[in-house]
Design an enzyme around this catalytic site. Sequence first.
Site, PDB file in Angstrom:
ATOM      1  N   ASN A   1     -11.071  -2.820  -5.402  1.00 61.73           N
ATOM      2  CA  ASN A   1     -10.326  -1.651  -6.236  1.00 61.73           C
ATOM      3  C   ASN A   1     -11.086  -1.262  -7.127  1.00 61.73           C
ATOM      4  O   ASN A   1     -10.634  -0.381  -8.076  1.00 61.73           O
ATOM      5  CB  ASN A   1      -8.867  -2.035  -6.317  1.00 61.73           C
ATOM      6  CG  ASN A   1      -7.976  -2.213  -5.215  1.00 61.73           C
ATOM      7  OD1 ASN A   1      -6.960  -2.879  -4.911  1.00 61.73           O
ATOM      8  ND2 ASN A   1      -8.170  -1.200  -4.164  1.00 61.73           N
TER       9      ASN A   1
ATOM     10  N   ASP B   1       0.870  -1.154  -0.024  1.00 58.34           N
ATOM     11  CA  ASP B   1      -0.127   0.013  -0.051  1.00 58.34           C
ATOM     12  C   ASP B   1       0.710   1.204   0.076  1.00 58.34           C
ATOM     13  O   ASP B   1       2.036   1.221   0.502  1.00 58.34           O
ATOM     14  CB  ASP B   1      -0.978  -0.046   1.232  1.00 58.34           C
ATOM     15  CG  ASP B   1      -2.178   0.967   1.086  1.00 58.34           C
ATOM     16  OD1 ASP B   1      -2.417   1.334   0.057  1.00 58.34           O
ATOM     17  OD2 ASP B   1      -2.878   1.215   2.012  1.00 58.34           O
TER      18      ASP B   1
HETATM   19  C1  IPE Z   1      -5.369  -2.827  -0.099  1.00 57.17           C
HETATM   20  O1  IPE Z   1      -5.104  -1.284  -0.316  1.00 57.17           O
HETATM   21  C2  IPE Z   1      -5.290  -3.485  -1.510  1.00 57.17           C
HETATM   22  C3  IPE Z   1      -4.134  -3.671  -2.164  1.00 57.17           C
HETATM   23  C4  IPE Z   1      -2.935  -3.298  -1.651  1.00 57.17           C
HETATM   24  C5  IPE Z   1      -4.054  -4.089  -3.395  1.00 57.17           C
HETATM   25  P1  IPE Z   1      -6.094  -0.266  -0.438  1.00 57.17           P
HETATM   26  O2  IPE Z   1      -5.579   0.956  -0.567  1.00 57.17           O
HETATM   27  O3  IPE Z   1      -7.072  -0.731  -1.558  1.00 57.17           O
HETATM   28  O4  IPE Z   1      -6.874  -0.412   0.907  1.00 57.17           O
HETATM   29  P2  IPE Z   1      -7.725   0.704   1.785  1.00 57.17           P
HETATM   30  O5  IPE Z   1      -8.940   1.022   0.717  1.00 57.17           O
HETATM   31  O6  IPE Z   1      -7.183   1.753   2.156  1.00 57.17           O
HETATM   32  O7  IPE Z   1      -8.164  -0.175   2.749  1.00 57.17           O
HETATM   33  C1  IPE Z   2      -1.362   0.587  -3.433  1.00 57.25           C
HETATM   34  O1  IPE Z   2      -1.361   1.775  -3.434  1.00 57.25           O
HETATM   35  C2  IPE Z   2      -1.814  -0.142  -4.756  1.00 57.25           C
HETATM   36  C3  IPE Z   2      -3.044  -0.369  -4.955  1.00 57.25           C
HETATM   37  C4  IPE Z   2      -4.064  -0.785  -4.003  1.00 57.25           C
HETATM   38  C5  IPE Z   2      -3.407  -1.199  -6.236  1.00 57.25           C
HETATM   39  P1  IPE Z   2      -2.671   2.808  -3.293  1.00 57.25           P
HETATM   40  O2  IPE Z   2      -2.950   3.123  -4.765  1.00 57.25           O
HETATM   41  O3  IPE Z   2      -3.513   2.107  -2.412  1.00 57.25           O
HETATM   42  O4  IPE Z   2      -1.814   4.132  -2.476  1.00 57.25           O
HETATM   43  P2  IPE Z   2      -2.661   5.137  -1.760  1.00 57.25           P
HETATM   44  O5  IPE Z   2      -2.934   4.190  -0.472  1.00 57.25           O
HETATM   45  O6  IPE Z   2      -3.440   5.782  -2.313  1.00 57.25           O
HETATM   46  O7  IPE Z   2      -1.315   5.989  -1.048  1.00 57.25           O
HETATM   47 MG    MG Z   3      -4.094   2.264  -0.403  1.00 57.57          MG
END
Ligand code: IPE
Ligand code: IPE
Ligand code: MG
Length: 255
Positions: free
Chosen positions: A83, A35
């Site tokens: 997602n 993340d």
């Molecule tokens: C969890 O991250 C999913 C992945 C790392 C693929 P998110 O960024 O989607 O999670 P939330 O929405 O903060 O819980």
């Molecule tokens: C994790 O990074 C990747 C996926 C969930 C696909 P994020 O896109 O969730 O990054 P933040 O949480 O917005 O920083």
């Molecule tokens: Mg995230």
Amino acid sequence: MKLARSKNGSLDPVQGATGLSDPTHGARHVAIIMDGNGRWAKRRHLPRALGHKKGVEAVRNIVRVGGEMGLEAMTLYAFSSENWNRPQEEVSDLMGLLRQYIQSDIEEFVENGVRLKVIGNYKALEPDIVAMIDNAIARTAANSRMTLAVALNYGAQDEMLRAVQHIACSVAAGDVTPEAINIDHISGALDTSDLPPLDLLIRTSGELRLSNFLLWQAAYSELYFTDTLWPDFDQSELEKALQSFGHRERRFGGR
Ligand code: IPE
Ligand code: IPE
Ligand code: MG
């Protein structure tokens, strides 16, 4: 003495885990909620897509490092079943990066003995990606150095739902009675059925939640949270997490 849950579920002493000499500190299976790509980009006034691109580079590196360290399995959360709620442009950026990643890294998996596995309902992805994944899985099926399980369109609740449906079919077919259903039936019906027990679950970027990842499998995993954003997560970060794991006393409810 350090204990670890073996493949058959018994508690056995960790072999060869002397702490100093074993970079995995006895961990066989590490999972990561990768993340923070978006925040990494935002801090640099870059588009989110560039954060995801850097995130793929971090994946490439950590898969190499995990294999070199001797991990049996790494499970990486790449795209959750939630997602899809992101703007369509970001979803299509992520799918584009997934295509590129499989295309560019398949040869390295073949050479380095990495077996690719996908958990989650990946068959619902676009047909060309499904074909690419199926091809990569088939080409690496005999590899045994490390299993890389990529979670795509994965949600633990969805995984459990599919497992329940599978078991319900067995009941309907008369193969098992409801009273005879046990923990092993459930573990065996999950996408992770052929992976070692989950030892360590890491989440980057400072969020303190599981976001629908491996809810069943994490029952007795050790948890490790770091503020480091995923694109900055490198070998030394993994070493820190494994060192922390090495200091944990796992009791599995015993004493
Ligand atoms: C969890 O991250 C999913 C992945 C790392 C693929 P998110 O960024 O989607 O999670 P939330 O929405 O903060 O819980
Ligand atoms: C994790 O990074 C990747 C996926 C969930 C696909 P994020 O896109 O969730 O990054 P933040 O949480 O917005 O920083
Ligand atoms: Mg995230």
